[in-house]
Design a protein around this motif. Structure first.
Motif, PDB file in Angstrom:
ATOM      1  N   ASN A   1    -112.230 113.165 -58.887  1.00  0.00           N
ATOM      2  CA  ASN A   1    -113.369 113.913 -59.422  1.00  0.00           C
ATOM      3  C   ASN A   1    -113.131 114.330 -61.016  1.00  0.00           C
TER       4      ASN A   1
ATOM      5  N   LYS B   1    -114.938 115.194 -63.206  1.00  0.00           N
ATOM      6  CA  LYS B   1    -115.400 116.472 -64.005  1.00  0.00           C
ATOM      7  C   LYS B   1    -114.108 117.515 -63.870  1.00  0.00           C
TER       8      LYS B   1
ATOM      9  N   ARG C   1    -117.525 111.973 -66.643  1.00  0.00           N
ATOM     10  CA  ARG C   1    -117.658 111.025 -65.698  1.00  0.00           C
ATOM     11  C   ARG C   1    -116.782 109.711 -66.105  1.00  0.00           C
TER      12      ARG C   1
END
Length: 190
Positions: free
Chosen positions: A82, A84, A170
């Motif tokens: 992930n 983020k 991202r």
């Protein structure tokens, strides 16, 4: 004109070098003015050493998951990243350290901090904003800035530098690193 200060030392640059000089001098009771036009902590805290090591730590954990089957440990098809949360981790590390490099801390040490651009008007006079600094000694510790090589077509792509890469939330999917200095090697490793 403006305020006139006459410190023993004027330090231009609030990065790792300038902060060490300012804090050491202040601890000896020396009158210090520190000028920083950007973020306190400079490149190391904001765009270099600290965020790159935090990113490498996250990458190391992903690699541990990839290597786990060699040790008889499985957990699926590999790491799910992930990006983020990786971004948030990097910035939480910066946020944890930033109080040590803050204006408040240095003012508490007795350093006069001016957040503005410095410019020399003669060999021992610096102006920052509306403040004139006539120092006995001036230390220039202005650090570095990203160099974008003159590669044909580079202006036509969304390239990243050490000053922009840690703002990514991202994964870029793929990354071409140009330059084999410490930062380039760390980004390639991560």
């Amino acid at each position: 004109m403006g305020i006139v200060l006459n410190p023993d030392i004027c330090v231009i640059g609030g990065g790792s070098g300038g902060l060490v000089v300012a804090s050491a001098a202040a601890s000896f009771g020396v009158d210090v003015v520190l000028i920083e036009k950007g973020k306190m902590g400079g490149d190391c805290l904001n765009y270099g050493c600290v965020p790159s090591k935090a990113l490498i730590a996250a990458a190391k954990h992903a690699e541990f998951i990839r290597a786990a089957p060699k040790f008889g440990v499985t957990g699926g098809k590999g790491p799910k990243i992930n990006f983020k949360k990786v971004h948030d981790h990097v910035h939480s590390v910066i946020d944890t350290i930033s109080p040590m490099d803050s204006v408040d801390r240095f003012e508490a040490l007795g350093v006069t901090v001016i957040q503005d651009t410095a410019r020399f008007v003669d060999k021992d006079t610096v102006i920052a904003g509306d403040t004139i600094i006539k120092a006995r000694r001036v230390v220039v510790a202005t650090g570095s800035s990203a160099f974008v090589p003159p590669i044909p077509g580079i202006k036509d792509v969304d390239y990243l530098t050490n000053e922009t890469i840690f703002d990514q939330t991202r994964s870029p999917g793929r990354l071409l690193v140009i330059g084999g200095g410490p930062f380039g090697v760390e980004m390639a490793q991560a």
